[in-house]
Every structure is written in structure tokens, then in C-alpha cells.
Design a protein around this motif. Structure first.
Motif, short mmCIF file in Angstrom:
data_model
loop_
_atom_site.label_atom_id
_atom_site.label_comp_id
_atom_site.label_asym_id
_atom_site.label_seq_id
_atom_site.Cartn_x
_atom_site.Cartn_y
_atom_site.Cartn_z
N ILE A 123 79.36 43.58 53.03
CA ILE A 123 79.38 44.99 52.63
C ILE A 123 80.46 45.76 53.38
O ILE A 123 81.09 46.67 52.83
CB ILE A 123 78.00 45.65 52.82
N ALA A 124 80.73 45.38 54.64
CA ALA A 124 81.80 46.04 55.39
C ALA A 124 83.16 45.69 54.82
O ALA A 124 84.07 46.54 54.75
CB ALA A 124 81.72 45.65 56.87
N LEU A 125 83.33 44.44 54.41
CA LEU A 125 84.60 44.02 53.83
C LEU A 125 84.84 44.68 52.49
O LEU A 125 85.94 45.19 52.23
CB LEU A 125 84.61 42.50 53.67
N ALA A 126 83.83 44.70 51.63
CA ALA A 126 84.00 45.27 50.29
C ALA A 126 84.05 46.79 50.33
O ALA A 126 84.68 47.41 49.47
CB ALA A 126 82.86 44.81 49.38
N PHE A 127 83.39 47.41 51.31
CA PHE A 127 83.34 48.87 51.38
C PHE A 127 84.69 49.45 51.77
O PHE A 127 85.20 50.37 51.12
CB PHE A 127 82.26 49.31 52.38
N SER A 128 85.30 48.92 52.84
CA SER A 128 86.57 49.50 53.28
C SER A 128 87.44 48.50 54.04
O SER A 128 88.41 48.91 54.68
CB SER A 128 86.32 50.73 54.16
#
Length: 332
Positions: A270-275
Motif C-alpha cells: 500500500i505504501a508503494l502503490a500510494f506514493s
């Protein structure tokens, strides 16, 4: 088959049995340890574990002491250099500069982001899941629909959830459309001060549903006779929860807490895909940094060393929880 052939086969089996018995005696294997069939069933799983899990882990530990080139599949032995470069300077040096400025030491800064993420998400995921489970464990009309609705975020992929929440929290997103009339609009996903909070909000939204399922299963295993005895004694709802519900959810809560802590320290997708760790490293977590070092920058040795430092940290938390759980158990 003739009588002579049958007798020959029986003699051969007897001889083979005597040889096997002699070998067991020589090896010191008694009857209780003679479980060859059980070992045969376990053997495929053991082989898969050794080849696809333990083997790569040991190899990663080996390359953590090397300057490894993944293209050439070879490396140069550097000893503890990778670990020293990762840990220096220590976080308490220069007035905790490593925890405040990502350019000083990005490992400690990412570890701080991970700790903030864990502290902000784990309690809310656990208590939120427990609260909803307690509500849905009662006789509520349409509770199956509510259970499905709360569990729906768990069924979404992390990448899809991250893209959706980034759209919600963008400068022109849905949330700002609601906040703009009252003057509270803000670029929540693009501001380093609030971007990590957006990732945490997404994790809480998704984690409550999975914890709810575990707590519901635990609640349904509590005997109704205990609640009936508490009602006869005149216990209030809070006293029932304190003295009946919570003690009987001990194993469930232990599992949920340990898994939530481990998951929070391993946050990546989720951290990679979020920003992708931005803006300005504000959402760079430990696992995301390991991925960037190892696979984007090609520093496999440094990435492996970071992975083992994170493993030591997660193991310490899990072991502490296990020992604390053992100390809380009461033998009757």
C-alpha cells in the motif's frame, strides 16, 4: 500364484523385517519413534520448506556480507560493512538527526515511519475489530450484510485500495470536495506531513474487517453458560466483558495482536502503490526501502542486511509477546 511362490515371498518379507529391526536397534530407534509413514507424509513439506524458504533465507544472509552483483550472480566479501553503513550514524547522535532528516540516514528514518505507522494503526485495527465483532455477535437484523460490508475491504487488493485512497485524498479528490465548503481542503496525499496519515487511514480501514472475523470466531466459542452465570450474579455488561468475554478471548487476542504487529512492520504494497515512498520519503517504510535498495538500485547486499535487521526487530517483538502471554497464563 503357487504355494511355493507365496512361501518364498513370505520368507523374503520376514528377512527384510528382521534386517529393518536390526538396523533400528543399531540406531537406537524404539517402537514409539518408529513412525516411518508419518515421516513420509511430512517429507514433501519439509523438502519444499528447505528448498523454497530456508534455502533462500540462508543465501540472503550470506549475501548480506557481500557487495553482491545480481547481474553477474557474484559478489565481493565486505564483512560487516553493509550493516555498519546502514546503522551509522546512530539515531541519538546529532540531536536525533537521523530520525528527523532522511538525508542523514534513510534506514533510521524509514524505521521511524514504520514505528509511527504501527503505533497509529495496530490499536485501532484491534479495538475497532473487537468493537464491531461485539456488536455483530448480538441479535442484529441483517448482521450478515454488515459482516460482508465490513469484510469487503479485506477482499480488495492492496494496490487497488491504495489507488482508490490516493484519489480520495488528492488535492482535487472526493474528501476535499466535502471539506472545501468549510475551508479545510488540503492536499492530504501530496503533503509530507499528512501522506503517512493517509496510508495509516487506509490500513485501519482494511485491517478492522479481518480482525473482526477473528474476534467473531472467538466470541462464538465462548460458552453461553458463563454469561448465564454472570447474569444470575447480577453482573453488568461491562463486568461480563471484563470477567467473561475478554479472558476467554485470550488466545484470539494474542494471535490478532502478534499478526497485526508483524503486518505493520512489513507494510509494503500500500505504501508503494500510494506514493512510492514519497513525498520526500514521508511514506518510505522499512520494507519499501529494502525493495528500493535491492531491486531498484541493485544493492542486493545492503538490501539483504536491512532485511535481517528488520527480522531481528520483528522477532524480538514477537518473542516478547509470546513470553508475556506465557506469564499471563494461569494453570488450574
Amino acid at each position: 500364484m503357487s504355494f511355493e511362490e507365496s512361501r518364498t515371498d513370505t520368507d523374503a518379507e520376514s528377512a527384510l523385517f528382521e534386517v529393518a529391526t536390526s538396523v533400528k536397534q543399531q540406531l537406537g530407534i524404539n517402537r514409539d519413534q518408529d513412525n516411518l509413514m508419518g515421516w513420509m507424509f511430512v517429507l514433501p513439506n519439509v523438502v519444499m520448506f528447505l528448498v523454497f524458504l530456508l534455502g533462500p533465507v540462508l543465501f540472503a544472509f550470506f549475501i548480506s556480507f557481500q557487495d553482491w552483483n545480481i547481474l553477474k550472480n557474484e559478489g565481493t566479501w565486505v564483512g560487516l560493512t553493509n550493516y555498519i553503513e546502514i546503522l551509522q550514524p546512530w539515531p541519538w547522535e546529532n540531536n536525533f538527526a537521523a530520525l528527523k532528516d532522511p538525508t542523514v540516514n534513510l534506514w533510521w528514518y524509514s524505521l521511524k515511519n514504520t514505528a509511527v505507522y504501527a503505533i497509529g494503526t495496530v490499536p485501532l485495527q484491534i479495538f475497532g475489530g473487537l468493537a464491531i465483532a461485539l456488536l455483530l455477535d448480538k441479535r442484529v437484523r441483517g448482521k450478515k450484510i454488515y459482516r460482508a460490508a465490513y469484510f469487503m475491504p479485506v477482499m480488495l487488493s492492496g494496490a487497488a485500495s491504495a489507488v482508490m485512497w490516493r484519489w480520495f485524498l488528492a488535492a482535487d479528490g472526493v474528501i476535499n470536495g466535502l471539506l472545501e465548503p468549510i475551508g479545510l481542503a488540503h492536499n492530504w496525499a501530496g503533503d509530507p506531513a499528512t501522506a503517512l496519515g493517509g496510508v495509516m487511514l487506509m490500513a485501519i480501514w482494511g485491517g478492522i474487517g479481518s480482525n473482526m472475523i477473528f474476534f467473531l470466531a472467538g466470541l462464538q466459542n465462548i460458552p453461553e453458560e458463563l454469561y448465564e452465570a454472570a447474569r444470575i450474579d447480577g453482573a453488568s455488561d461491562w463486568e461480563k466483558f471484563r470477567h467473561v468475554t475478554w479472558p476467554n478471548l485470550g488466545n484470539t487476542s494474542f494471535f490478532v495482536i502478534v499478526m497485526a504487529i508483524i503486518s505493520s512492520f512489513q507494510v509494503f504494497g500500500i505504501a508503494l502503490a500510494f506514493s512510492a515512498g514519497g513525498p520526500y520519503y514521508s511514506t518510505t517504510t522499512s520494507v519499501l526501502l529494502i525493495y528500493q535498495r535491492a531491486f531498484e538500485e541493485g544493492q542486493m547486499g545492503v538490501g539483504a542486511a536491512m532485511a535481517f535487521l528488520l527480522f531481528i526487530l520483528i522477532f524480538a517483538f514477537s518473542y516478547y509477546q509470546y513470553r508475556y502471554r506465557q506469564s499471563e497464563e494461569v494453570d488450574y
